[in-house]
Write a protein that holds these residues in place. Structure first.
Motif, short mmCIF file in Angstrom:
data_model
loop_
_atom_site.label_atom_id
_atom_site.label_comp_id
_atom_site.label_asym_id
_atom_site.label_seq_id
_atom_site.Cartn_x
_atom_site.Cartn_y
_atom_site.Cartn_z
N ARG A 1 0.79 -1.24 0.00
CA ARG A 1 0.00 0.00 0.00
C ARG A 1 0.82 1.28 0.00
O ARG A 1 0.28 2.38 0.09
CB ARG A 1 -1.04 0.00 1.14
CG ARG A 1 -2.11 -1.06 0.92
CD ARG A 1 -3.31 -0.93 1.81
NE ARG A 1 -4.03 0.34 1.76
CZ ARG A 1 -4.80 0.73 0.76
NH1 ARG A 1 -4.94 -0.03 -0.32
NH2 ARG A 1 -5.42 1.87 0.80
N THR A 2 2.13 1.16 -0.10
CA THR A 2 2.91 2.37 -0.33
C THR A 2 2.76 2.76 -1.80
O THR A 2 2.52 1.89 -2.64
CB THR A 2 4.41 2.17 -0.01
OG1 THR A 2 4.92 1.12 -0.85
CG2 THR A 2 4.63 1.83 1.45
N PRO A 3 2.91 4.03 -2.14
CA PRO A 3 2.71 4.45 -3.53
C PRO A 3 3.90 4.10 -4.42
O PRO A 3 5.05 4.20 -3.99
CB PRO A 3 2.56 5.97 -3.41
CG PRO A 3 3.32 6.33 -2.19
CD PRO A 3 3.20 5.17 -1.24
N LYS A 4 3.60 3.67 -5.63
CA LYS A 4 4.65 3.47 -6.63
C LYS A 4 4.15 4.01 -7.97
O LYS A 4 2.94 4.12 -8.19
CB LYS A 4 5.05 2.00 -6.74
CG LYS A 4 3.98 1.09 -7.30
CD LYS A 4 4.52 -0.33 -7.47
CE LYS A 4 3.45 -1.24 -8.06
NZ LYS A 4 3.90 -2.61 -8.27
N MET A 5 5.08 4.34 -8.82
CA MET A 5 4.71 4.89 -10.12
C MET A 5 4.32 3.77 -11.07
O MET A 5 4.92 2.69 -11.06
CB MET A 5 5.88 5.68 -10.73
CG MET A 5 6.44 6.76 -9.84
SD MET A 5 5.20 7.96 -9.34
CE MET A 5 5.18 9.04 -10.77
N ASN A 6 3.32 4.03 -11.89
CA ASN A 6 2.95 3.09 -12.95
C ASN A 6 2.80 3.90 -14.24
O ASN A 6 1.79 4.58 -14.45
CB ASN A 6 1.65 2.37 -12.61
CG ASN A 6 1.30 1.32 -13.65
OD1 ASN A 6 1.73 1.40 -14.81
ND2 ASN A 6 0.54 0.32 -13.26
#
Ligand code: SF4
Ligand code: SF4
Ligand code: SF4
Length: 199
Positions: free
Chosen positions: A75-80
């Motif tokens: 649930r940490t943010p990552k780029m897509n």
């Protein structure tokens, strides 16, 4: 939590670790973070998993990490960059990207005076086995779209990354047409140019 659900949960976790391996699920592998989240240790320590950065991103290029990305990353943010690309929220870049602005814990933090050319999210990497330019099919879509002149053509008209100019904005990955030409490029599941974390 009841004693029973604690035991069941523990058994589930043990099974999970057994299947996938402790390293994978407990893992601290680096992911591609939004601007200002590139110090992975600091980021993991501070991120509240609140999703505010994802919700505010006008380009929809942030998504929540999954358990498969490592248990601590869930649930940490990552780029897509298949969803969109990062323009640092700048029509005319105004200094503080939206995701950095709303982050309540400063997990996303940029140095004073940071600009779209000084921030680095990651760096573009070309897969020469599936890039249409490298397969001598004449594609130069990524080169023509890069806003920062971080892609150039070599003497055989094949795209090459100029690493010191690339800020990892993801536009090249977003526009890459390799997967639409799967009959030429084979079975690759990724686009022929993808952005990788810096570390
Ligand atoms: S800087 Fe703006 S466009 Fe880039 S990830 Fe953050 S919110 Fe999205
Ligand atoms: S806004 Fe900040 S604390 Fe919340 S999920 Fe995004 S990076 Fe983490
Ligand atoms: S090479 Fe790709 S990721 Fe790097 S600056 Fe150009 S478009 Fe952005």
């Amino acid at each position: 939590m009841s004693r029973r659900s604690f035991i069941v949960g523990g058994a589930g976790l043990a099974a999970l670790l057994g299947i996938g391996g402790i390293a994978k699920y407990a893992g601290v592998s680096s992911l591609l973070r939004p601007p200002g989240g590139q110090d992975e240790k600091r980021f993991i320590a501070l991120c509240l998993r609140c999703q505010k950065c994802r919700e505010v991103c006008p380009n929809g290029c942030i998504m929540p990490s999954k358990t498969e990305d490592g248990f601590v990353n869930a649930r940490t943010p990552k780029m897509n960059f298949k969803l969109g690309w990062c323009d640092f929220c700048a029509e005319a870049y105004k200094g503080v990207p939206q995701c950095v602005k709303v982050c309540p814990s400063q997990a996303l933090k940029l140095p004073d005076g940071a600009t779209a050319t000084s921030i680095k999210i990651g760096v573009a990497v070309i897969d020469k086995d599936s890039c249409l330019g490298w397969l001598l099919k004449g594609c130069r879509t990524c080169v023509d779209n890069c806003p920062y002149d971080a892609l150039t053509l070599d003497e055989n008209n094949r795209p090459v990354v100029v690493e010191n100019k690339c800020n990892g904005c993801g536009l090249c990955e977003y526009v890459c047409v390799s997967l639409k030409n799967a009959s030429i490029t084979g079975r690759s599941k990724d686009r022929a140019i993808i952005i990788k974390p810096l570390n």
